[in-house]
Design a protein around this motif. Structure first.
Motif, PDB file in Angstrom:
ATOM      1  N   HIS A  33       0.825  -1.206   0.000  1.00  0.00           N
ATOM      2  CA  HIS A  33       0.000   0.000   0.000  1.00  0.00           C
ATOM      3  C   HIS A  33       0.862   1.260   0.000  1.00  0.00           C
ATOM      4  O   HIS A  33       2.018   1.228   0.421  1.00  0.00           O
ATOM      5  CB  HIS A  33      -0.919  -0.004   1.214  1.00  0.00           C
ATOM      6  CG  HIS A  33      -1.988  -1.047   1.129  1.00  0.00           C
ATOM      7  ND1 HIS A  33      -2.820  -1.379   2.168  1.00  0.00           N
ATOM      8  CD2 HIS A  33      -2.365  -1.844   0.086  1.00  0.00           C
ATOM      9  CE1 HIS A  33      -3.663  -2.330   1.785  1.00  0.00           C
ATOM     10  NE2 HIS A  33      -3.390  -2.633   0.532  1.00  0.00           N
ATOM     11  N   VAL A  34       0.265   2.324  -0.468  1.00  0.00           N
ATOM     12  CA  VAL A  34       0.949   3.617  -0.503  1.00  0.00           C
ATOM     13  C   VAL A  34       0.076   4.610   0.250  1.00  0.00           C
ATOM     14  O   VAL A  34      -1.088   4.805  -0.097  1.00  0.00           O
ATOM     15  CB  VAL A  34       1.177   4.067  -1.960  1.00  0.00           C
ATOM     16  CG1 VAL A  34       1.676   5.497  -2.005  1.00  0.00           C
ATOM     17  CG2 VAL A  34       2.181   3.143  -2.645  1.00  0.00           C
ATOM     18  N   GLY A  35       0.659   5.178   1.312  1.00  0.00           N
ATOM     19  CA  GLY A  35      -0.085   6.153   2.096  1.00  0.00           C
ATOM     20  C   GLY A  35       0.469   7.547   1.890  1.00  0.00           C
ATOM     21  O   GLY A  35      -0.015   8.317   1.074  1.00  0.00           O
ATOM     22  N   CYS A  36       1.535   7.835   2.617  1.00  0.00           N
ATOM     23  CA  CYS A  36       2.065   9.205   2.621  1.00  0.00           C
ATOM     24  C   CYS A  36       2.914   9.525   1.399  1.00  0.00           C
ATOM     25  O   CYS A  36       3.071  10.683   1.038  1.00  0.00           O
ATOM     26  CB  CYS A  36       2.903   9.401   3.875  1.00  0.00           C
ATOM     27  SG  CYS A  36       4.414   8.395   3.888  1.00  0.00           S
ATOM     28  N   GLU A  37       3.530   8.521   0.825  1.00  0.00           N
ATOM     29  CA  GLU A  37       4.438   8.672  -0.329  1.00  0.00           C
ATOM     30  C   GLU A  37       5.686   9.483  -0.011  1.00  0.00           C
ATOM     31  O   GLU A  37       6.340   9.955  -0.919  1.00  0.00           O
ATOM     32  CB  GLU A  37       3.725   9.286  -1.537  1.00  0.00           C
ATOM     33  CG  GLU A  37       2.644   8.397  -2.099  1.00  0.00           C
ATOM     34  CD  GLU A  37       2.045   8.946  -3.374  1.00  0.00           C
ATOM     35  OE1 GLU A  37       2.614   8.658  -4.434  1.00  0.00           O
ATOM     36  OE2 GLU A  37       1.026   9.653  -3.293  1.00  0.00           O
ATOM     37  N   HIS A  38       5.993   9.677   1.251  1.00  0.00           N
ATOM     38  CA  HIS A  38       7.282  10.321   1.543  1.00  0.00           C
ATOM     39  C   HIS A  38       7.966   9.756   2.782  1.00  0.00           C
ATOM     40  O   HIS A  38       8.639  10.473   3.508  1.00  0.00           O
ATOM     41  CB  HIS A  38       7.179  11.852   1.559  1.00  0.00           C
ATOM     42  CG  HIS A  38       6.225  12.401   2.570  1.00  0.00           C
ATOM     43  ND1 HIS A  38       4.949  12.772   2.255  1.00  0.00           N
ATOM     44  CD2 HIS A  38       6.359  12.638   3.891  1.00  0.00           C
ATOM     45  CE1 HIS A  38       4.339  13.227   3.333  1.00  0.00           C
ATOM     46  NE2 HIS A  38       5.173  13.145   4.339  1.00  0.00           N
ATOM     47  N   GLY A  39       7.813   8.458   2.979  1.00  0.00           N
ATOM     48  CA  GLY A  39       8.669   7.791   3.950  1.00  0.00           C
ATOM     49  C   GLY A  39       8.245   7.885   5.397  1.00  0.00           C
ATOM     50  O   GLY A  39       9.041   7.580   6.283  1.00  0.00           O
ATOM     51  N   VAL A  40       7.005   8.299   5.667  1.00  0.00           N
ATOM     52  CA  VAL A  40       6.590   8.490   7.050  1.00  0.00           C
ATOM     53  C   VAL A  40       5.734   7.340   7.580  1.00  0.00           C
ATOM     54  O   VAL A  40       5.922   6.885   8.708  1.00  0.00           O
ATOM     55  CB  VAL A  40       5.819   9.824   7.200  1.00  0.00           C
ATOM     56  CG1 VAL A  40       5.262   9.976   8.611  1.00  0.00           C
ATOM     57  CG2 VAL A  40       6.725  10.994   6.858  1.00  0.00           C
ATOM     58  N   CYS A  41       4.796   6.831   6.786  1.00  0.00           N
ATOM     59  CA  CYS A  41       3.760   5.943   7.329  1.00  0.00           C
ATOM     60  C   CYS A  41       4.153   4.463   7.379  1.00  0.00           C
ATOM     61  O   CYS A  41       3.585   3.701   8.147  1.00  0.00           O
ATOM     62  CB  CYS A  41       2.466   6.110   6.544  1.00  0.00           C
ATOM     63  SG  CYS A  41       2.497   5.395   4.873  1.00  0.00           S
ATOM     64  N   GLY A  42       5.070   4.044   6.530  1.00  0.00           N
ATOM     65  CA  GLY A  42       5.484   2.635   6.530  1.00  0.00           C
ATOM     66  C   GLY A  42       4.550   1.689   5.797  1.00  0.00           C
ATOM     67  O   GLY A  42       4.814   0.485   5.735  1.00  0.00           O
ATOM     68  N   CYS A  43       3.454   2.202   5.241  1.00  0.00           N
ATOM     69  CA  CYS A  43       2.490   1.324   4.551  1.00  0.00           C
ATOM     70  C   CYS A  43       3.129   0.575   3.382  1.00  0.00           C
ATOM     71  O   CYS A  43       2.688  -0.518   3.023  1.00  0.00           O
ATOM     72  CB  CYS A  43       1.328   2.146   3.994  1.00  0.00           C
ATOM     73  SG  CYS A  43       0.203   2.687   5.263  1.00  0.00           S
ATOM     74  N   CYS A  44       4.134   1.174   2.784  1.00  0.00           N
ATOM     75  CA  CYS A  44       4.730   0.621   1.566  1.00  0.00           C
ATOM     76  C   CYS A  44       5.903  -0.304   1.864  1.00  0.00           C
ATOM     77  O   CYS A  44       6.651  -0.651   0.955  1.00  0.00           O
ATOM     78  CB  CYS A  44       5.202   1.771   0.685  1.00  0.00           C
ATOM     79  SG  CYS A  44       6.533   2.703   1.485  1.00  0.00           S
ATOM     80  N   THR A  45       6.053  -0.723   3.125  1.00  0.00           N
ATOM     81  CA  THR A  45       7.222  -1.524   3.522  1.00  0.00           C
ATOM     82  C   THR A  45       7.261  -2.870   2.799  1.00  0.00           C
ATOM     83  O   THR A  45       6.266  -3.606   2.764  1.00  0.00           O
ATOM     84  CB  THR A  45       7.212  -1.762   5.048  1.00  0.00           C
ATOM     85  OG1 THR A  45       7.198  -0.498   5.701  1.00  0.00           O
ATOM     86  CG2 THR A  45       8.427  -2.572   5.489  1.00  0.00           C
ATOM     87  N   SER A  55       9.265   1.272   0.146  1.00  0.00           N
ATOM     88  CA  SER A  55       9.381   1.217  -1.313  1.00  0.00           C
ATOM     89  C   SER A  55       9.021   2.532  -1.989  1.00  0.00           C
ATOM     90  O   SER A  55       9.328   2.723  -3.163  1.00  0.00           O
ATOM     91  CB  SER A  55       8.522   0.072  -1.873  1.00  0.00           C
ATOM     92  OG  SER A  55       7.170   0.224  -1.535  1.00  0.00           O
ATOM     93  N   CYS A  56       8.413   3.471  -1.240  1.00  0.00           N
ATOM     94  CA  CYS A  56       8.115   4.780  -1.844  1.00  0.00           C
ATOM     95  C   CYS A  56       9.344   5.671  -1.855  1.00  0.00           C
ATOM     96  O   CYS A  56       9.315   6.744  -2.461  1.00  0.00           O
ATOM     97  CB  CYS A  56       6.972   5.479  -1.114  1.00  0.00           C
ATOM     98  SG  CYS A  56       7.421   6.147   0.510  1.00  0.00           S
ATOM     99  N   LEU A  57      10.399   5.266  -1.179  1.00  0.00           N
ATOM    100  CA  LEU A  57      11.611   6.086  -1.133  1.00  0.00           C
ATOM    101  C   LEU A  57      12.707   5.530  -2.027  1.00  0.00           C
ATOM    102  O   LEU A  57      13.824   6.045  -2.020  1.00  0.00           O
ATOM    103  CB  LEU A  57      12.142   6.179   0.306  1.00  0.00           C
ATOM    104  CG  LEU A  57      11.283   6.937   1.311  1.00  0.00           C
ATOM    105  CD1 LEU A  57      12.000   7.019   2.652  1.00  0.00           C
ATOM    106  CD2 LEU A  57      10.947   8.337   0.808  1.00  0.00           C
TER     107      LEU A  57
END
Ligand code: FES
Ligand code: FES
Length: 150
Positions: A33-45, A55-57
């Motif tokens: 998943h993609v939440g914040c798209e700047h490395g804060v939420c961790g959804c994209c781990t 993975s968004c970073l």
């Protein structure tokens, strides 16, 4: 090429493509998943060479020649849950579930490195993942359950 869940895939044509976008839109692995798209939420781990990364970073190209694991790779037959997923289920560690794939992958990275973490190490291990629903108590319980069952 990048290897995701054991399968080799070509890199995207556009070198600016984020790893998160490539996983979701290029490879159809929408469990990331993609939440914040700047490395804060961790959804994209996801895991990259066994380490939890956001993975968004990362650009997809930065994963070239490396091994990625997404939530889909944890239960590839689509039938049985991975022990960490089962622990989240059993401990009621999710509500809306949006953050859950990121938490599960972060916990996998944590337990692969440290199979018997202390409470403080569990808190540190999930400190990079935000959940808006659960209050974290059941997530902590799920991690402890996963320690015993995996
Ligand atoms: S979407 Fe990557 S950290 Fe929030
Ligand atoms: S379960 Fe809803 S954000 Fe975590």
């Amino acid at each position: 090429m990048i290897r995701v869940n054991g399968v080799e895939h070509p890199l995207p044509g556009d070198a600016r493509t984020l790893l998160s976008d490539h996983l979701r839109h290029g490879l159809g692995l929408t469990g990331t998943h993609v939440g914040c798209e700047h490395g804060v939420c961790g959804c994209c781990t996801v895991l990259l060479d066994g380490k939890a990364v956001r993975s968004c970073l990362l650009l997809a190209g930065q994963a070239e020649g490396r091994g990625g694991l997404t939530i889909e790779g944890l239960a590839p037959d689509g039938q049985s849950l991975h022990p960490i997923q089962q622990a989240f289920h059993d401990a009621h560690a999710l509500q809306c579930g949006f953050c859950t794939p990121g938490f599960v992958m972060a916990v996998k990275g944590l337990l692969d490195e440290n199979p018997d973490p202390t409470d403080a190490e569990i808190d540190e291990g999930i400190s990079g993942n935000l959940c808006r629903c659960t209050g974290y108590a059941n997530i902590r319980r799920a991690v402890k359950r996963a320690v015993m069952t995996r």
